[in-house]
Design a protein around this motif. Structure first.
Motif: not given
Length: 260
Positions: A145-148, A222-228
């Motif tokens: 969760m932190v990485l994006p 926002e695009a990174a939300r689901e994979p994170a």
């Protein structure tokens, strides 16, 4: 303004000061903290407060996930806790893209999810005592969760290095890498100097500006939300990971140490 179980929030001279207030638990992240900070941001929007300062204590800014709660869980808990994981990512997303200027004032240790609060902020002020670390890999976890948010601030290479090394980075090095904007022996004085300028910016301008910056950012939060979120749920539901965390919480034994 708000006095909750996990934080206090007050407003003065157009600035909201939010302070995590669970020093006995190293200001770790709980559902209460997520919800109370969300309510503080709601109140700031209602009152057209343009600047929000997030800070912790002298020893710990925020030490990440509440490992006691993780250790108390069972395999399969991750699906049940989807709402909490969603809420944390959405809180960081709101900090990064919302209509207030978010300032992280860091003293002491920011670790794991604590680095998420820092990386999601617009301006980061640190005491020279501050350190920034990602310890997750030591437990078989990783900071999904932190990485994006961290990558957006320091770039892929430095975020990757911080994750692999699992070693706290001092404030001066974090400033070289772009995670910290200003640091010194008296972070409180630096904070006041910055607030003197930041509170002059019209609040209605901040939201428009941050939306624009989000569109041109190389990291699409926002695009990174689901994979994170999905990755976070997977790693915290893995039985081997839960055993490592439980062993550390209950016996004080790190994963690489022999049983005592």
């Amino acid at each position: 303004m708000i006095r909750g179980r996990a934080l206090d929030a007050t407003v003065e001279n157009g600035v909201c000061r939010v302070r995590f207030n669970r020093p006995e638990a190293r200001n770790t992240i709980t559902p209460d903290l997520i919800a109370e900070l969300g309510r503080a941001l709601d109140a700031c929007e209602e009152r057209a407060v343009g600047v929000v300062v997030v800070e912790g204590g002298d020893r710990d800014f925020c030490f990440g996930a509440d490992l006691d709660s993780v250790a108390a869980g069972e395999p399969g808990d991750a699906d049940r806790d989807r709402g909490n994981v969603d809420a944390l990512y959405d809180l960081w997303l709101r900090m990064a893209t919302g209509p207030q200027i978010l300032v992280a004032h860091v003293r002491g240790r920011a670790n794991a999810g604590g680095v998420g609060f820092v990386a999601a902020s617009d301006v980061v002020i640190a005491d020279d005592t501050a350190t920034f670390g990602l310890s997750e890999l030591l437990f078989g976890l990783y900071p999904a969760m932190v990485l994006p948010f961290l990558t957006r601030r320091v770039g892929f290479g430095k975020a990757h290095y911080m994750t692999l090394m699992t070693r706290p980075v001092p404030a001066a090095r974090a400033a070289e890498w772009g995670l910290v904007d200003a640091h010194g022996p008296r972070g409180d004085q630096l904070l006041l100097q910055h607030l003197g300028r930041l509170r002059r910016i019209p609040p209605e301008t901040v939201g428009s500006y941050k939306r624009y910056m989000g569109r041109i950012s190389p990291v699409a939060l926002e695009a990174a939300r689901e994979p994170a979120v999905r990755a976070n749920l997977d790693i915290f539901s893995d039985p081997a990971n839960l055993r490592r965390v439980t062993r550390f919480v209950e016996d004080g034994v790190y994963p690489w140490e022999a049983s005592r």
